[in-house]
Design a protein around this motif. Structure first.
Motif, PDB file in Angstrom:
ATOM      1  N   THR A  33      27.399  -4.522  51.760  1.00 57.11           N
ATOM      2  CA  THR A  33      28.012  -5.442  52.734  1.00 57.11           C
ATOM      3  C   THR A  33      28.216  -6.831  52.123  1.00 57.11           C
ATOM      4  O   THR A  33      28.735  -7.721  52.794  1.00 57.11           O
ATOM      5  CB  THR A  33      27.151  -5.574  54.019  1.00 57.11           C
ATOM      6  OG1 THR A  33      25.914  -6.196  53.671  1.00 57.11           O
ATOM      7  CG2 THR A  33      26.897  -4.218  54.658  1.00 57.11           C
ATOM      8  N   GLN A  34      27.785  -7.009  50.864  1.00 59.61           N
ATOM      9  CA  GLN A  34      27.854  -8.332  50.220  1.00 59.61           C
ATOM     10  C   GLN A  34      28.846  -8.288  49.045  1.00 59.61           C
ATOM     11  O   GLN A  34      28.471  -7.882  47.929  1.00 59.61           O
ATOM     12  CB  GLN A  34      26.466  -8.756  49.720  1.00 59.61           C
ATOM     13  CG  GLN A  34      25.399  -8.794  50.800  1.00 59.61           C
ATOM     14  CD  GLN A  34      25.730  -9.767  51.916  1.00 59.61           C
ATOM     15  OE1 GLN A  34      26.200 -10.887  51.656  1.00 59.61           O
ATOM     16  NE2 GLN A  34      25.526  -9.352  53.162  1.00 59.61           N
ATOM     17  N   PRO A  35      30.103  -8.709  49.255  1.00 63.13           N
ATOM     18  CA  PRO A  35      31.105  -8.637  48.185  1.00 63.13           C
ATOM     19  C   PRO A  35      30.672  -9.329  46.890  1.00 63.13           C
ATOM     20  O   PRO A  35      30.986  -8.836  45.799  1.00 63.13           O
ATOM     21  CB  PRO A  35      32.329  -9.330  48.805  1.00 63.13           C
ATOM     22  CG  PRO A  35      32.141  -9.188  50.288  1.00 63.13           C
ATOM     23  CD  PRO A  35      30.668  -9.197  50.520  1.00 63.13           C
ATOM     24  N   ASP A  36      29.924 -10.436  46.996  1.00 62.09           N
ATOM     25  CA  ASP A  36      29.498 -11.154  45.773  1.00 62.09           C
ATOM     26  C   ASP A  36      28.580 -10.286  44.918  1.00 62.09           C
ATOM     27  O   ASP A  36      28.685 -10.267  43.684  1.00 62.09           O
ATOM     28  CB  ASP A  36      28.749 -12.448  46.122  1.00 62.09           C
ATOM     29  CG  ASP A  36      29.686 -13.463  46.758  1.00 62.09           C
ATOM     30  OD1 ASP A  36      30.899 -13.197  46.795  1.00 62.09           O
ATOM     31  OD2 ASP A  36      29.184 -14.511  47.222  1.00 62.09           O
ATOM     32  N   GLN A  37      27.686  -9.563  45.599  1.00 60.49           N
ATOM     33  CA  GLN A  37      26.752  -8.700  44.857  1.00 60.49           C
ATOM     34  C   GLN A  37      27.513  -7.554  44.184  1.00 60.49           C
ATOM     35  O   GLN A  37      27.197  -7.147  43.063  1.00 60.49           O
ATOM     36  CB  GLN A  37      25.689  -8.140  45.800  1.00 60.49           C
ATOM     37  CG  GLN A  37      24.749  -9.211  46.334  1.00 60.49           C
ATOM     38  CD  GLN A  37      23.622  -8.632  47.191  1.00 60.49           C
ATOM     39  OE1 GLN A  37      23.297  -7.459  47.122  1.00 60.49           O
ATOM     40  NE2 GLN A  37      23.029  -9.493  48.008  1.00 60.49           N
ATOM     41  N   LEU A  38      28.521  -7.036  44.871  1.00 58.19           N
ATOM     42  CA  LEU A  38      29.307  -5.940  44.290  1.00 58.19           C
ATOM     43  C   LEU A  38      30.156  -6.445  43.124  1.00 58.19           C
ATOM     44  O   LEU A  38      30.326  -5.739  42.119  1.00 58.19           O
ATOM     45  CB  LEU A  38      30.189  -5.291  45.358  1.00 58.19           C
ATOM     46  CG  LEU A  38      29.416  -4.436  46.370  1.00 58.19           C
ATOM     47  CD1 LEU A  38      30.313  -4.040  47.526  1.00 58.19           C
ATOM     48  CD2 LEU A  38      28.838  -3.188  45.705  1.00 58.19           C
ATOM     49  N   ALA A  39      30.686  -7.664  43.254  1.00 65.03           N
ATOM     50  CA  ALA A  39      31.483  -8.236  42.154  1.00 65.03           C
ATOM     51  C   ALA A  39      30.607  -8.399  40.915  1.00 65.03           C
ATOM     52  O   ALA A  39      31.031  -8.091  39.789  1.00 65.03           O
ATOM     53  CB  ALA A  39      32.080  -9.572  42.580  1.00 65.03           C
ATOM     54  N   ALA A  40      29.349  -8.850  41.119  1.00 70.37           N
ATOM     55  CA  ALA A  40      28.425  -9.009  39.989  1.00 70.37           C
ATOM     56  C   ALA A  40      28.101  -7.637  39.376  1.00 70.37           C
ATOM     57  O   ALA A  40      28.008  -7.493  38.149  1.00 70.37           O
ATOM     58  CB  ALA A  40      27.142  -9.707  40.445  1.00 70.37           C
TER      59      ALA A  40
END
Ligand code: NAP
Length: 261
Positions: free
Chosen positions: A66-73
């Motif tokens: 649910t956290q796009p920033d974590q997935l981008a990392a």
């Protein structure tokens, strides 16, 4: 994994599995890591670390879908380590049942956020990496609950139906680029997600069995991977009968479920 001819398609690939810390995702990870480079993602760092201790060749990247920033990392990490992805299995998901006597839109939102938007956020960061593969493959975890209006499953099955429908259109757009796409519709699987279900779960299967069925379907590049057929065909048949009869049947299931709760 049995060594059938089509299984050779599932070897030497870079595979990202979300929801890998338990249940179906963990079983998929255990089977696929034997012949592939697998990256396992989930929120529980401790469970992922345990998996890695068992399988040192496994790459773990904790992230919340649910956290796009974590997935981008996470995608950045995959790019650095592998340069590309051959297969994404977007499996992370959660199930909560709605009690219409105490209607709860926050519950519905949670289901859409984790199951549908979680898939969308994962897809967004995975697509550029998949496009670098010679044989890109994308699999999304839906559910056989989309085949019928099962009691209390309004929010869960709506979030899964969104995935199924999204994949139908995505197939039209990505197949011309050479993508293979699969949408997975399992029946009941014995995992943490179903452990507290207080209603009959016909033909329930072990996570390992489910993982083998999924891998076979992926190796054969099936668009619709659904099992066990005894359950999925019954649910699909239910959808074809006149709604008056259909709703009488599902209402009787609803009464039984509420009686048991
Ligand atoms: N079991 C069944 O009968 C059945 C039937 C049809 C479809 N499915 C689908 O199969 C998938 C796997 O479910 P399961 O039965 O194996 O249940 P499970 O054992 O509860 O596994 C769910 C997985 O999803 C992860 N997850 C949940 N929320 C997440 C989030 N926000 N971000 C990242 N990971 C998250 C969990 O890890 P963390 O908690 O560590 O994050 C866990 O690894 C789900 O999509 C489910 O809807 C299951």
């Amino acid at each position: 994994m049995s060594a059938s001819k089509s299984d050779s398609h599932m070897q030497g690939r870079v595979i990202w599995i979300t929801g890998a810390s338990s249940g179906i995702g963990k079983a998929l990870t255990r089977q696929l890591v034997q012949h592939n480079q697998v990256i396992a993602t989930a929120r529980s760092e401790d469970k992922l670390a345990q998996l890695q201790a068992e399988m040192p060749q496994l790459k773990i990247i904790p992230a919340d879908v649910t956290q796009p920033d974590q997935l981008a990392a996470a995608a950045q990490q995959i790019e650095t380590d592998f340069g590309h992805l051959d297969l994404l299995i977007a499996n992370a998901g959660h199930c909560e049942y709605l009690d219409v006597r105490q209607f709860d839109s926050a519950l519905v939102r949670r289901m859409m956020e984790v199951n549908f938007m979680g898939f969308i956020h994962t897809l967004e960061v995975a697509l550029p990496l998949l496009r670098r593969s010679r044989y890109p493959q994308l699999a999304a975890m839906s559910s056989s609950s989309v085949y019928a209006g099962l009691p209390r499953a309004e929010a869960y099955s709506a979030s899964k139906a969104a995935i199924t429908q999204f994949m139908e259109s995505l197939a039209a757009d990505l197949r011309p680029e050479g993508f293979s796409l699969s949408v997975i519709h399992p029946g009941f699987v014995d995992t943490d997600l179903t452990r507290n279900n207080n209603f009959p779960m016909p033909l329930i299967m072990a996570p390992d069995q489910a993982a083998s069925r999924i891998i076979r379907g992926l190796a054969r590049q099936r668009f619709n991977i659904d099992f066990p057929k005894g359950l999925t065909w019954t649910l699909r048949f239910l959808k074809t009968i006149p709604y008056v009869l259909r709703h009488r049947i599902t209402a009787s299931m609803s009464r039984n479920t509420q009686h048991e709760s």
